[in-house]
Design a protein around this motif. Structure first.
Motif, PDB file in Angstrom:
ATOM      1  N   MET A 148      34.985  36.787  49.941  1.00 31.60           N
ATOM      2  CA  MET A 148      35.313  37.381  48.652  1.00 31.60           C
ATOM      3  C   MET A 148      34.156  38.236  48.152  1.00 31.60           C
ATOM      4  N   ARG A 149      32.952  37.708  48.254  1.00 33.67           N
ATOM      5  CA  ARG A 149      31.779  38.473  47.813  1.00 33.67           C
ATOM      6  C   ARG A 149      31.649  39.766  48.612  1.00 33.67           C
ATOM      7  N   ALA A 150      31.866  39.667  49.921  1.00 33.90           N
ATOM      8  CA  ALA A 150      31.749  40.857  50.763  1.00 33.90           C
ATOM      9  C   ALA A 150      32.847  41.867  50.456  1.00 33.90           C
ATOM     10  N   PRO A 193      25.577  34.049  40.281  1.00 29.04           N
ATOM     11  CA  PRO A 193      26.055  32.676  40.045  1.00 29.04           C
ATOM     12  C   PRO A 193      27.570  32.568  39.901  1.00 29.04           C
ATOM     13  N   ALA A 194      28.206  33.568  39.305  1.00 26.72           N
ATOM     14  CA  ALA A 194      29.657  33.500  39.114  1.00 26.72           C
ATOM     15  C   ALA A 194      30.394  33.453  40.445  1.00 26.72           C
ATOM     16  N   TRP A 195      29.736  33.971  41.506  1.00 25.67           N
ATOM     17  CA  TRP A 195      30.374  34.063  42.816  1.00 25.67           C
ATOM     18  C   TRP A 195      29.980  32.909  43.740  1.00 25.67           C
ATOM     19  N   SER A 196      29.407  31.862  43.147  1.00 22.19           N
ATOM     20  CA  SER A 196      29.079  30.678  43.935  1.00 22.19           C
ATOM     21  C   SER A 196      30.355  29.938  44.314  1.00 22.19           C
ATOM     22  N   VAL A 197      30.255  29.141  45.373  1.00 24.91           N
ATOM     23  CA  VAL A 197      31.409  28.352  45.807  1.00 24.91           C
ATOM     24  C   VAL A 197      31.883  27.441  44.679  1.00 24.91           C
ATOM     25  N   GLU A 198      30.945  26.815  43.988  1.00 25.67           N
ATOM     26  CA  GLU A 198      31.305  25.865  42.942  1.00 25.67           C
ATOM     27  C   GLU A 198      32.061  26.546  41.810  1.00 25.67           C
ATOM     28  N   PRO A 221      33.232  33.888  34.343  1.00 25.68           N
ATOM     29  CA  PRO A 221      34.261  34.813  34.835  1.00 25.68           C
ATOM     30  C   PRO A 221      33.716  35.711  35.938  1.00 25.68           C
ATOM     31  N   LEU A 222      34.568  36.086  36.853  1.00 20.88           N
ATOM     32  CA  LEU A 222      34.198  37.019  37.912  1.00 20.88           C
ATOM     33  C   LEU A 222      34.298  38.437  37.381  1.00 20.88           C
ATOM     34  N   ASP A 223      33.277  39.229  37.686  1.00 19.15           N
ATOM     35  CA  ASP A 223      33.200  40.575  37.133  1.00 19.15           C
ATOM     36  C   ASP A 223      33.961  41.567  38.004  1.00 19.15           C
ATOM     37  N   THR A 263      55.496  39.558  50.187  1.00 23.93           N
ATOM     38  CA  THR A 263      55.047  40.523  49.175  1.00 23.93           C
ATOM     39  C   THR A 263      54.159  39.827  48.152  1.00 23.93           C
ATOM     40  N   THR A 264      53.408  40.640  47.440  1.00 22.36           N
ATOM     41  CA  THR A 264      52.614  40.158  46.319  1.00 22.36           C
ATOM     42  C   THR A 264      52.557  41.270  45.284  1.00 22.36           C
ATOM     43  N   ARG A 265      51.814  41.049  44.212  1.00 26.45           N
ATOM     44  CA  ARG A 265      51.579  42.095  43.208  1.00 26.45           C
ATOM     45  C   ARG A 265      50.104  42.028  42.824  1.00 26.45           C
ATOM     46  N   TYR A 266      49.512  43.174  42.581  1.00 24.16           N
ATOM     47  CA  TYR A 266      48.069  43.266  42.381  1.00 24.16           C
ATOM     48  C   TYR A 266      47.718  43.545  40.917  1.00 24.16           C
ATOM     49  N   ASP A 267      46.574  43.016  40.519  1.00 21.02           N
ATOM     50  CA  ASP A 267      46.016  43.245  39.189  1.00 21.02           C
ATOM     51  C   ASP A 267      44.526  43.495  39.385  1.00 21.02           C
ATOM     52  N   GLU A 268      44.063  44.681  39.074  1.00 20.41           N
ATOM     53  CA  GLU A 268      42.657  45.020  39.322  1.00 20.41           C
ATOM     54  C   GLU A 268      41.699  44.239  38.426  1.00 20.41           C
ATOM     55  N   LYS A 269      42.222  43.543  37.416  1.00 20.09           N
ATOM     56  CA  LYS A 269      41.374  42.726  36.552  1.00 20.09           C
ATOM     57  C   LYS A 269      41.224  41.297  37.082  1.00 20.09           C
TER      58      LYS A 269
END
Length: 500
Positions: free
Chosen positions: A321-323, A330-335, A202-204, A250-256
């Motif tokens: 995304m990382r920036a 590792p969670a933020w790897s492309v794969e 999961p992404l933190d 439009t969109t809707r956001y979720d900080e989680k």
């Protein structure tokens, strides 16, 4: 009014009709994004009044004669004008079937019901929505009956025809039967295949809304969204509105979970690019409008699912995304990010569903709305029927109505007959993206560099720029070599979800 050039007079009237429609589009967008709740009654009155004005323009007493006289001279018109005349006739048949008081009642009922839906969804309280939704359903039955008599179709097909010109349930039934013949087995195979892969990390979070907004804007600028002719805002349910020269997404956001908003933005950008790419010379005429919602949904799903969940795009977007969130590891790897974006799992929410399970959500809504319109399913029984269908088709049951039958805005907003076009659009998206890749061999490599110009150029030439000059199947056949079918979609799903 007597005129020596009936076609020219029709163009003048439809240009005026277009202006009324464009004004209504902006008011509708504002109602869903920025309007204070206390203004709802006034806004309903504004929209109802504009709706009646539009109705009076197109259903004027002499319109039938003008159309007939213009059609007598059809041979002297160029192909665009011939197609425009055909679309004028179609618009007239739809609108003249309704009395002005029904047009007014539909707009007011839908405005009131949408407002009630917002509260009901928030509180997971379907019973509170029942009176307003019952009024909308009763009005939509009257609309469907009137249009069915004019079109010579069933009630449901008359409503479907508003969203997909020429669309018929017998065709949808055949396509959905084909999907049902392979989707359950494919879903089982994909779930088993995923079990053999390393666990997804999961992404933190959390993911601040402002960072999400900046990331979304950065990516859709690269894709081709023009902020000089458009905006990105927040709404309870993501949508695209406005006009071809003033596209409102439009969109809707979720900080989680930033993926929900980002994919929503990319999805709506596909809609927006279609609107912005319609033939400029014909934007004030029916022939310059989008062909129908099958092609419209194909553009949003092509952008979100086919292009932006591809290996190539994720490789391009992952560093951004990382920036954006100051993350690494590792969670933020492309794969891992690609695995997250292509994970298949039956869930409650349609707009968050993966490509494999999404059609099952649509099949349920298609089944239910036909039953409600026919009177076979009492509206009060919708929550139970919804949950039973979710259990049957997806093996999950929503814990409350907010995650169940209250999740979509379409029925409260009068969109009866709309839902099938989502899956028809997914089928068309697979065909179109496959054809684009064949025509532009370096397309995926370009996407991997953030260059969407080969894809957008192909879509402009083969879909966007066609407007409504031809039928959906004619546009698809010219672009892909075949009419709408399921084979390209099946090949796409097997390639993406079973080959990794």
């Amino acid at each position: 009014m007597i005129t020596n050039d009936p076609y020219a007079e029709l163009e003048r009237r439809f240009a005026r009709l277009s202006a009324v429609g464009r004004a209504s589009a902006i008011l509708n967008w504002d109602r869903s994004t920025m309007m204070p709740d206390g203004a709802s009654d006034d806004r309903a009155d504004q929209l109802a009044t504009l709706g009646v004005i539009a109705h009076e323009i197109i259903a004027a007493p002499d319109m039938s004669d003008l159309l007939a006289r213009a059609e007598e001279g059809r041979a002297s018109l160029d192909p665009w004008r011939q197609a425009n005349l055909r679309e004028m006739r179609r618009s007239w048949v739809h609108e003249s079937a309704l009395p002005a008081d029904l047009v007014d009642a539909r707009t007011r009922a839908c405005s009131a019901c949408e407002l009630a839906w917002r509260s009901a969804k928030k509180d997971a309280d379907f019973k509170s929505l029942l009176p307003a939704l019952s009024e909308v359903l009763n009005i939509m039955r009257r609309v469907g009956e009137a249009k069915a008599a004019a079109l010579g179709t069933s009630l449901y097909d008359a409503l479907l025809d508003e969203f997909e010109p020429g669309g018929r349930s017998v065709h949808i039934d055949a396509l959905f039967a084909e999907l049902r013949s392979f989707l359950p087995d494919l879903l089982g195979r994909v779930l088993e295949h995923q079990k053999r892969l390393p666990p997804i990390q999961p992404l933190d979070g959390p993911f601040p809304v402002e960072a999400q907004r900046r990331l979304g804007e950065e990516l859709i600028r690269l894709i081709g969204f023009d902020f000089h002719h458009g905006r990105l805002d927040v709404s309870a349910h993501p949508f695209t509105g406005g006009t071809a020269d003033d596209v409102r997404i439009t969109t809707r956001y979720d900080e989680k979970d930033f993926a929900r908003a980002l994919m929503g933005v990319l999805h709506e950008t596909g809609h927006g690019l279609y609107e912005a790419g319609l033939p400029r010379a014909w934007r004030r005429q029916p022939v310059g409008s989008a062909r129908g919602m099958t092609l419209h949904e194909s553009q949003s799903l092509l952008m979100e699912m086919q292009a932006c969940r591809s290996d190539a795009f994720v490789a391009f977007a992952a560093p951004r995304m990382r920036a954006a969130f100051g993350k690494d590891g590792p969670a933020w790897s492309v794969e891992n990010i690609h695995r997250l974006y292509t994970q298949v799992a039956p869930g409650f929410i349609r707009v968050d569903a993966d490509e494999v399970t999404y059609p099952l959500h649509i099949m349920l809504r298609y089944r239910l709305e036909r039953a409600m319109l026919a009177g076979d399913l009492p509206l009060a029984d919708l929550p139970g029927a919804w949950n039973d269908g979710m259990r049957e088709l997806l093996g999950v049951v929503p814990p409350d109505d907010s995650l169940g039958c209250l999740q979509d805005i379409h029925w409260p907003d009068g969109g009866w007959g709309y839902f099938p076009t989502y899956t028809l659009g997914a089928l068309a998206a697979a065909q179109l993206f496959g054809a684009a890749r064949r025509a532009e061999p370096g397309l995926l490599e370009a996407i991997g560099k953030g260059d969407f110009s080969p894809l957008l150029g192909w879509l402009r030439a083969n879909v966007h720029g066609k407007g409504s000059i031809a039928t959906t199947d004619e546009i698809l056949t010219a672009a892909t070599g075949s009419a709408l079918g399921t084979s390209a979609f099946k090949v796409h799903l097997e390639s993406r979800y079973l080959s990794a």
